[in-house]
Design an enzyme around this catalytic site. Structure first.
Site, PDB file in Angstrom:
ATOM      1  N   ASP A 157       1.365  -1.832  -8.563  1.00  0.00           N
ATOM      2  CA  ASP A 157       1.648  -0.964  -7.427  1.00  0.00           C
ATOM      3  C   ASP A 157       0.372  -0.324  -6.894  1.00  0.00           C
ATOM      4  O   ASP A 157      -0.581  -0.076  -7.633  1.00  0.00           O
ATOM      5  CB  ASP A 157       2.623   0.136  -7.862  1.00  0.00           C
ATOM      6  CG  ASP A 157       2.973   1.082  -6.744  1.00  0.00           C
ATOM      7  OD1 ASP A 157       3.726   0.664  -5.842  1.00  0.00           O
ATOM      8  OD2 ASP A 157       2.491   2.231  -6.757  1.00  0.00           O
ATOM      9  N   GLU A 177       0.670  -5.342  -4.789  1.00  0.00           N
ATOM     10  CA  GLU A 177       1.221  -4.643  -3.638  1.00  0.00           C
ATOM     11  C   GLU A 177       0.039  -4.186  -2.783  1.00  0.00           C
ATOM     12  O   GLU A 177      -0.547  -3.123  -2.995  1.00  0.00           O
ATOM     13  CB  GLU A 177       2.063  -3.441  -4.063  1.00  0.00           C
ATOM     14  CG  GLU A 177       2.826  -2.835  -2.889  1.00  0.00           C
ATOM     15  CD  GLU A 177       3.027  -1.331  -3.017  1.00  0.00           C
ATOM     16  OE1 GLU A 177       3.987  -0.822  -2.417  1.00  0.00           O
ATOM     17  OE2 GLU A 177       2.232  -0.668  -3.682  1.00  0.00           O
TER      18      GLU A 177
END
Length: 864
Positions: free
Chosen positions: A428, A483
């Site tokens: 992330d 991401e």
């Protein structure tokens, strides 16, 4: 390029070299989801330049020399030991990524610098720690571990003046359990067993107590703790560290091997806590028994688990991590999570973990931030000052140039892979890591200067290279997803080429494109060319995971696609016992089309968030003061899709069929992707992916009969998937038993004379708001008079067409043409084509040219 030896993280050097100015480093950031929203207008079309587009930019990357301060045994030092600097100029001269993308040549100095730093760091690991893989076994040394008839506890806390271990085992009095500190700031103590029993019982609470420079004693949860709990009966109670070392009889033993890595991941993004149909937090075991079978039934091959790492704030969705080695205790114990993963493996599902190494919770009493008591960055997990604090996330930012930070994070990855048998990760917040400005207020346009400059955080880039190298060495079949919203070139190329090493990048612009269309355009304003270019605008040779919506599009304040399309009518109009309203009719049709179009054209893998496969209504809202701490909208209403008379079942069935289609034909993993027509008048997009031909009619009213579509190979085509089929809540307007025979188009080998640059064509019925996929029957099937299929479900049972190389494909085409040169003349004619799609300017691929050349030598295939 900087020719002197760079600053590196070493056992006695915890500082880092940075090429950015203080001004650059002080820029604040936002969440990647917020970034994506801010950049939607500028990013959607031009941010990810394809490699064949040429760029002519001068290299303006500057690397400055930093001054070195000596004075403590733990400091940032310039490495001048030639034995540790094994990287030569020759090692960094041949950079593979520059051959893949020649437009990166102006930035060769940048790649040489970061590759050298990466290799030098690995050499230091080799010299001082036995190599990268050994270095990443920190969890066997730090935290609580069994060693020689006792428990040894180690903690890196160089800022501490004194330290003790406290807990239930000593009545929270650490006076008899003082710890000792070594020259690297590591505190340790050994607690011998007593009469064969461990000094610290399993499942008992523990903490690290230390005195900092102000003379104040504070208690913290150990950084490497493997479990942490909170008193559920006490509101706002702090978490406690828990010593987790179950006896053999209580340990979960894995029974099933990891499943093979799929050709293309079809990912089901899930949050265990909110997966119950009841308004409560679900458990790992309940998810394993109740939800995993649903995921398998819908033909997904990968599950991505959110919120696994412990986080004290539930509403953070798991992104404000407090305890990096601990399983979130809300849903159960570490052994329960192992049961879930083993159950998934038994069902043939890979499990990816959502890992947050981009930042850490700002919590002091129960988070890693509690170890920061004002010391310098070299003695902390985080940068100091503004560079170490994310103002919009309210979280701390890691110092990736620090030796012990690298040990902590790299060991964290290995821990989850080896202890819990995860099959890979989604990392992330990668955009925030890659740049000192964290992507805030950056409208990435694809100009390569945006990616390789003083704004690049080279320490973070090197960490990601080390992380991906480690993961691949431990588990070669691992899947690792970034991401990233910026589209940095090389993110998805191997480390040995000079890339960062991810397998996939999330195509984050796609959901924003759909939101823009649903919010701001009526059906007549939808642009076929814009949609097509938005979904195909990705870097050649770097794979993407496409998605129409993820958890981001489901949280409070936003809407799912289903809710955008049908809104309040979902509460009253989803019963199939009554006729569908125009809103429901349109919503159901477009929900299927949007998700399938995204899957088929948007990337090399596909992701769906839990519940969106059947159009889950409303939004996600975690318990908070503003909603009275309610779980009502923090759950998944599985009863909606299970109720036979509700239309949700149709959306779920189509989702299942989408995945089954890829299972049969492997179109996601195919490198063949050709958009042959984007007709703005007809609102039709025609493209080929693998061996399939896709026809999407986005027109809200017009049904096109005898619609001519271009294709590659001659032969007979049939329906493989039809969104208008009755089993998907459609009207059944397309015949699934119809044979569609091709006609040659133009002069073989001359694409401009072909139909939409395709050498063959066939005619179809294309209803409004419908997508239909066609497959070519194999020769044996063509000759088999009993091969007629009566439904889409039967069609999906047909074996996938063989994926052969160019020469073999050309031979098959020639053989079919020779044996059946004019067989279509004997068949029933399809309706006359009334459409005249415009051709788009797209050159034939190399595959097309080779096949066309082969066909040109065969006089039987010439147009009559």
């Amino acid at each position: 390029m900087l020719r002197s030896s760079p600053l590196l993280a070493t056992p006695s050097a915890f500082g880092s070299f940075s090429s950015s100015s203080n001004k650059t480093r002080s820029l604040i950031s936002t969440t990647n989801r917020q970034i994506a929203k801010q950049l939607a207008a500028g990013f959607g079309r031009g941010s990810q330049k394809l490699l064949w587009r040429q760029h002519v930019f001068s290299c303006n990357t500057v690397y400055g020399n930093g001054k070195v301060n000596y004075g403590s045994p733990i400091s940032a030092v310039m490495i001048d030991d030639s034995s540790t600097m094994m990287t030569s100029e020759e090692d960094t001269e041949n950079i593979g990524i520059l051959d893949v993308d020649p437009a990166l040549q102006p930035f060769k100095d940048h790649f040489q610098y970061r590759i050298k730093k990466y290799k030098d760091q690995k050499n230091l690991f080799e010299k001082y720690e036995g190599g990268l893989e050994e270095f990443a076994k920190g969890y066997l040394r730090f935290g609580f571990n069994r060693e020689e008839d006792g428990i040894v506890y180690r903690e890196w806390a160089p800022a501490a003046q004194e330290a003790q271990v406290i807990g239930d085992f000593n009545g929270w009095d650490g006076s008899n359990h003082q710890m000792e500190k070594n020259q690297f700031g590591v505190w340790s103590i050994k607690l011998p067993d007593s009469e064969g029993n461990p000094a610290i019982p399993h499942n008992s609470r523990v903490k690290f107590r230390f005195k900092h420079g102000d003379g104040v004693w504070i208690d913290r949860i150990p950084a490497w703790i493997k479990y942490a709990t909170v008193d559920p009966t006490s509101f706002g109670a702090p978490y406690d560290g828990v010593h987790w070392d179950p006896p053999p009889s209580e340990r979960y033993e894995f029974k099933y091997p990891r499943p093979p890595k799929p050709k293309a991941p079809r990912i089901y993004e899930a949050h265990v806590g909110m997966s119950s149909s009841e308004p409560r937090i679900n458990s790992y075991r309940e998810f394993a028994d109740d939800v995993l079978p649903r995921i398998q039934a819908n033909n997904y091959n990968t599950v991505q688990l959110m919120a696994v790492m412990e986080h004290s704030y539930y509403a953070s969705f798991g992104y404000h991590v407090t305890n990096f080695f601990a399983v979130s205790s809300r849903s159960g114990t570490p052994e329960d999570l192992k049961y879930l993963i083993d159950k998934a493996h038994s069902l043939g599902l890979q499990i990816l973990m959502d890992v947050v190494h981009s930042h850490a919770s700002n919590n002091v009493t129960d988070g890693l931030n509690g170890f920061d008591v004002g010391q310098s960055s070299q003695d902390s997990y985080f940068h100091t000052g503004e560079r170490g604090y994310h103002k919009l996330w309210d979280s701390r930012l890691f110092n990736y140039g620090n030796w012990e930070v690298l040990r902590f994070l790299l060991s964290n990855l290995r821990w989850w892979l080896e202890e819990f048998k995860f099959d890979g990760f989604r990392l992330d917040g990668v955009t925030s890591m890659l740049y000192h400005h964290h992507g805030i207020n950056m409208a990435f346009t694809g100009n390569y200067n945006e990616y390789f400059s003083e704004a690049t955080d080279v320490d973070a880039v090197v960490y990601l290279m080390l992380a991906n190298s480690l993961i691949q060495s431990i588990l070669p079949d691992a899947t690792v997803i970034a991401e990233d919203v910026s589209g940095m070139p090389g993110l998805g190329r191997p480390v040995f080429e000079g890339g960062i090493g991810f397998d996939y990048r999330l195509a984050m612009a796609i959901p924003d494109k759909w939101i823009d269309y649903l919010k701001n355009k009526n059906d007549e304003e939808w642009s076929m060319k814009d949609l097509s270019s938005s979904l195909t605008n990705r870097r050649y040779t770097e794979k993407c995971i496409s998605y129409a919506e993820s958890h981001d599009q489901s949280i409070v304040g936003d809407k799912t696609i289903a809710f955008f399309l049908m809104d309040k009518e979902m509460y009253s109009g989803m019963s199939s016992l009554t006729d569908a309203s125009p809103t429901i009719e349109r919503g159901m049709a477009l929900h299927k089309m949007i998700h399938f179009f995204t899957m088929a054209l948007g990337g090399e893998g596909y992701l769906n968030f839990m519940g969106n496969e059947f159009g889950h209504p409303e939004w996600i809202d975690f318990p908070r003061e503003g909603n009275g701490w309610s779980y009502e909208k923090c759950r998944r209403q599985w009863n909606l899709v299970d109720t036979d008379h509700l239309r949700y079942k149709f959306l779920n069935a189509f989702d299942r069929a989408m995945n089954a289609l890829d299972d049969k034909f492997s179109f996601l993993s195919s490198t063949k992707q050709i958009v042959s027509s984007t007709d703005e008048d007809d609102k039709v997009i025609v493209f080929e992916r693998g061996d399939l031909v896709f026809v999407f009619n986005f027109h809200p009213e017009n049904t096109h009969e005898g619609y001519k579509v271009g294709c590659d190979f001659p032969g007979k085509y049939r329906v493989a998937l039809d969104s208008d089929a009755l089993e998907f809540g459609g009207h059944g307007r397309v015949g699934h038993d119809a044979d569609h025979f091709t006609s040659p188009e133009g002069i073989p080998g001359v694409p401009e004379t072909n139909f939409n640059n395709r050498p063959n064509s066939f005619k179809v019925l294309s209803p409004a708001h419908t997508c239909v996929v066609y497959y070519r029957l194999e020769e044996s099937s063509v000759e088999n008079k009993n091969s007629t299929l009566g439904s889409v479900s039967e069609t999906l049972q047909v074996a996938a067409s063989k994926r052969e190389n160019v020469e073999e494909s050309a031979t098959v085409v020639d053989r079919i043409a020779e044996e059946n040169p004019r067989k279509t003349n004997d068949k029933k004619k399809l309706p006359i084509d009334r459409a005249t799609p415009k051709s788009i300017e797209e050159p034939a691929s190399v595959v097309d040219k080779k096949i066309a050349a082969t066909k040109l030598e065969d006089p039987e295939v010439k147009e009559t």
